[in-house]
Design an enzyme around this catalytic site. Structure first.
Site, PDB file in Angstrom:
ATOM      1  N   HIS A 377     -41.937 -16.981  27.145  1.00  0.00           N
ATOM      2  CA  HIS A 377     -43.195 -16.333  27.493  1.00  0.00           C
ATOM      3  C   HIS A 377     -43.761 -15.403  26.430  1.00  0.00           C
ATOM      4  CE1 HIS A 377     -46.327 -15.119  30.046  1.00  0.00           C
ATOM      5  NE2 HIS A 377     -45.686 -14.395  30.944  1.00  0.00           N
ATOM      6  N   TYR A 508     -48.755  -5.499  41.280  1.00  0.00           N
ATOM      7  CA  TYR A 508     -49.276  -5.871  39.949  1.00  0.00           C
ATOM      8  C   TYR A 508     -49.823  -7.289  40.002  1.00  0.00           C
ATOM      9  CZ  TYR A 508     -49.067  -7.390  35.003  1.00  0.00           C
ATOM     10  OH  TYR A 508     -49.351  -7.895  33.768  1.00  0.00           O
ATOM     11  N   THR A 521     -53.487 -10.285  28.567  1.00  0.00           N
ATOM     12  CA  THR A 521     -53.793  -9.943  29.956  1.00  0.00           C
ATOM     13  C   THR A 521     -53.958  -8.430  30.102  1.00  0.00           C
ATOM     14  OG1 THR A 521     -51.454  -9.715  30.569  1.00  0.00           O
ATOM     15  CG2 THR A 521     -52.466 -11.889  30.877  1.00  0.00           C
TER      16      THR A 521
END
Length: 841
Positions: A377, A508, A521
């Protein structure tokens, strides 16, 4: 593949890049980026190109890249006000007053100075947050499995005959290679939102990359000329070339199928208990410093077999994992895609957890053809991998259609020349015959493998996964009722949690910021005063209209925050960057650069070695995510992935420089201890999306909102995950009942009904027989059943897990406990004397 290539870090590659981030701001704007993309004709940007497009030319993928606006640094005072507002619903009055004072002190002391340093630092960077983002991931020392990597579970191939392992895997591999080719030839149309091009940089980091551990954090290495894939089967490693130097495919789907079948047959020759002893992929799940030491052990002898094997794995385009299991339900499939299965037989691990390499992009295919993607990621978000997954899935269908009708369209602007019709000499130096990697299993390696597998099995046992495939309604029904689908589902999570625990916790959700250069993001904070008012109203004895009114206000507030975050005007990234600058200043990292540009000494693309303490990447930056990436996450989200709250840096070694008040305040920890880590990422090509929990006492929630359904994958470290998922389902059903009741009492039109049915109602046509599947949402929601004698309405009185208590009584009890809270004087008095330690429940 004639020789093994060294895999340089992306830092080194970018240092040699001729393109500099010194473009003046005047040339960076949304309008200029849009113009750069629109200079290409519609044919070149069309999602479905002709089978071979003679008009195709390279350059479209990154055409707008250098025109995208830079990520703006929010105003500090505005950020602080939003920070206080985000904490308000999570704190008591006393706690909130303390936070307000801490923010006030910060604004009067270090705040403005750190803000100016951040502005100076950002001048020569691609993004003010990017370097800190990479650092948070790459300095993360814990295992990446379950902590960082998200997963996607693809829908099955619509052609049942193709849902066997080898056929499905070969089809996915060929489609993935077509995607790689489109990226490398810059023919992949850029992602857009309402005509606005998005940053495409992450696509250049997807293939041929690997997360490389070192003693001081990790770095991302990449071989931009990679042309082979690695296949894992029963923990054994194989490789073969699939592309030539011109990025064209050198194998047909039939060729790949043959190779994969040969690999499966060969892997079967080794008894599973023997194969487990050499399943070195398990080492990629280790603590990063341990894994670094093991890699050094494996490659300490120059030119050793292990060194060559390791290099082949690192430089592969991606990994294909052929599993021998056949998970039958959705939860087991999700577990298999995220962390593999743990199955002990005669003291030996034979589960699929030994058939992975978590430092790279992995395509996983089960024995029954179920397929998914697990991805590293650090360099890519869920939105990026979602495009890859959906294009690959679409291409497998279109390619099968072309085998029936040669005139069927292609997803790609141009395609590789048919390998079966090419002159073999044109392939160049390739090796398409599968090779099995033979590792030298020295005693230290065998011992490390045993310990790594044992620890991984423990980790898998500590986590559980449950899924909900809610088929009663989805996006169409929600929007017909006037709600944002994402906001509507977010309120479901809060209402379900409140119904179980009587309180709301930090939540979140990532919002995508790829409209900016190298954007990733921003963190949405879904718990607001409006959402608190809604869940309290929902659980009280109130009329449907009142509940729906508060839901509408909560959803509107959530949508407004989401839009703000998509414009990079959130709270988390800004404050996290300020905290990182302060920490670097304290650490005196590269003092020369500190005095010159505000405390950082990197090129802003990828993390260098840092002597900072390892930080949690699901801290401010996850999945991940793995990664909502709203409108496309998640994120990331994958996910990310992942969620991600910045860790509080340690100042124990620097007593002379106390932590700034805003970060020392308990409110900072409360906001960043994410209990509900959520990410909306998916489309019809996916069945599920998810990631592990980011907190030991929290839930990881990946969800996909489709036209007629909602898919949710929830994970936790053995909280009541099944009950939580059931609670969400009960909420969905109850809200449908309330919305129907309100619509009926208000005489609202059914927005889901067809015009023909509307005319029929007005004419009062006499019905012969009983109407079936009638009513608007029956069609909009995916075909809901109707009960006889119920006026055509389905009964939603059963609220699932909430049926055993009265909602009004719940709220009364909660309010009574709050109203009966002791005064401050009583609290102080109760602290006098020795407090006896009670057993925690």
């Amino acid at each position: 593949m004639s020789s093994v290539r060294n895999i340089p870090s992306i830092d080194q590659q970018l240092a040699k890049d001729l393109r500099k981030d010194s473009v003046t701001m005047s040339s960076r704007s949304e309008a200029n980026a849009k113009d750069a993309t629109q200079s290409f004709s519609k044919d070149k940007l069309a999602p479905l190109a002709s089978h071979t497009n003679p008009e195709s030319k390279s350059g479209v993928t990154f055409a707008a890249q250098d025109k995208l606006p830079k990520l703006p640094i929010p105003d500090l005072e505005v950020t602080c006000k939003k920070y206080i507002a985000a904490l308000d619903p999570l704190q008591t009055a006393r706690e909130h007053a303390d936070t307000e004072q801490a923010v006030h002190d910060f604004m009067r002391s270090e705040g403005p100075e750190l803000q100016e340093k951040l502005k100076r630092y950002a001048t020569g960077q691609s993004s003010y947050i990017e370097q800190f983002w990479y650092d948070s991931y790459l300095n993360f020392d814990n295992p990446v499995v379950l902590n960082l990597n998200p997963f996607f579970l693809l829908e099955d191939d619509p052609t049942p005959a193709r849902n066997n392992q080898v056929t499905r895997a070969a089809s996915l591999v060929v489609s993935a290679l077509s995607f790689v080719r489109a990226v490398r030839k810059e023919e992949l149309p850029p992602d857009t939102v309402r005509g606005q091009p998005l940053d495409m940089y992450q696509y250049s980091r997807m293939f041929g990359t690997a997360r490389i551990p070192t003693d001081n954090g990790c770095h991302i290495g990449q071989d931009s000329n990679a042309k082979h894939i690695v296949v894992l089967c029963r923990g054994q490693f194989y490789w073969f070339d699939v592309m030539d130097d011109n990025h064209d495919l050198v194998m047909t789907e039939k060729d790949v199928t043959l190779n994969l079948q040969v690999i499966v047959d060969d892997a079967m020759q080794t008894p599973v208990h023997e194969a487990a002893k050499g399943a070195l992929g398990v080492l990629s799940t280790e603590n990063r410093k341990i894994w670094s030491g093991l890699r050094e052990l494996m490659s300490k002898d120059e030119g050793s077999n292990n060194s060559d094997c390791l290099n082949i794995v690192d430089t592969a385009l991606f990994i294909v994992c052929l599993d021998w299991s056949e998970p039958l339900n959705s939860a087991d499939l999700c577990t298999n895609m995220l962390c593999g299965t743990s199955e002990i037989e005669r003291g030996v691990q034979i589960g699929t957890c030994t058939n992975r390499w978590y430092d790279k992009l992995q395509i996983i295919v089960c024995k029954n053809g179920s397929a998914g993607i697990n991805f590293e990621h650090t360099g890519v978000d869920g939105h990026t991998v979602l495009r890859f997954a959906s294009d690959v899935y679409t291409d497998t269908i279109l390619r099968f259609a072309r085998s029936i009708n040669g005139q069927a369209p292609s997803l790609w602007a141009s395609t590789s020349p048919d390998p079966s019709k090419r002159d073999p000499e044109s392939f160049g130096d390739v090796s398409t015959t599968p090779h099995k990697l033979e590792w030298d299993m020295v005693p230290e390696l065998s011992t490390a493998l045993r310990f790594a597998e044992t620890r991984l099995a423990d980790l898998i046992q500590q986590n559980e996964f449950q899924t909900l495939e809610f088929m009663q309604y989805g996006k169409n029904f929600i929007t017909s009722m006037g709600f944002s689908p994402d906001a509507f589902v977010q309120m479901a999570f809060q209402a379900a949690y409140y119904g179980m625990y009587g309180r709301l916790e930090s939540c979140y959700e990532p919002a995508m910021t790829k409209t900016y250069f190298h954007g990733r993001t921003e963190a949405i904070r879904p718990v607001t005063p409006e959402s608190v008012e809604f869940v309290r109203t929902f659980w009280a004895e109130n009329p449907p209209a009142r509940k729906i009114e508060t839901l509408r206000k909560a959803c509107e507030r959530h949508t407004a925050i989401t839009r703000d975050c998509a414009k990079a005007q959130g709270v988390d990234r800004h404050l996290y960057a300020l905290m990182c600058l302060w920490q670097r200043q304290v650490d005196s990292e590269d003092s020369d650069t500190t005095s010159r540009n505000g405390g950082a000494s990197t090129n802003g693309y990828s993390s260098p070695v840092s002597d900072r303490e390892p930080t949690n990447p699901y801290s401010s930056p996850k999945r991940n995510s793995m990664l909502s990436e709203t409108g496309g996450s998640e994120e990331e989200d994958p996910s990310s992935p992942s969620s991600r709250s910045p860790p509080r840096p340690s100042s124990s070694h620097h007593p002379a420089q106390p932590l700034p008040a805003i970060f020392a305040d308990p409110g900072w920890d409360k906001l960043n201890n994410t209990i509900l880590s959520t990410s909306n990422c998916g489309n019809p090509s996916l069945r599920q999306f998810g990631f592990g929990p980011t907190s030991a006492e929290g839930f990881g929630i990946g969800y996909i909102i489709k036209d007629g359904s909602v898919s949710i994958c929830a994970s936790s470290k053995h909280r009541q995950t099944r009950r939580f998922v059931d609670a969400i389902e009960g909420y969905f059903l109850e809200m449908r009942r309330l919305l129907r009741a309100a619509r009926k009492s208000g005489g609202q039109e059914d927005k889901g009904a067809s015009r023909a049915r509307e005319a029929e109602e007005k004419r009062g046509v006499e019905r012969r027989g009983r109407a079936i599947a009638g009513g608007g949402e029956g069609l909009v929601g995916g075909g809901e059943k109707k009960e006889e004698g119920g006026g055509g309405e389905e009964s939603d009185d059963d609220m699932g897990g909430y049926g055993f208590f009265d909602a009004g009584m719940l709220l009364q009890a909660i309010r009574a406990s709050e109203e009966g809270a002791p005064s401050e004087k009583v609290v102080r008095r109760r602290e006098v004397g020795k407090k006896l330690r009670l057993m925690e429940y």
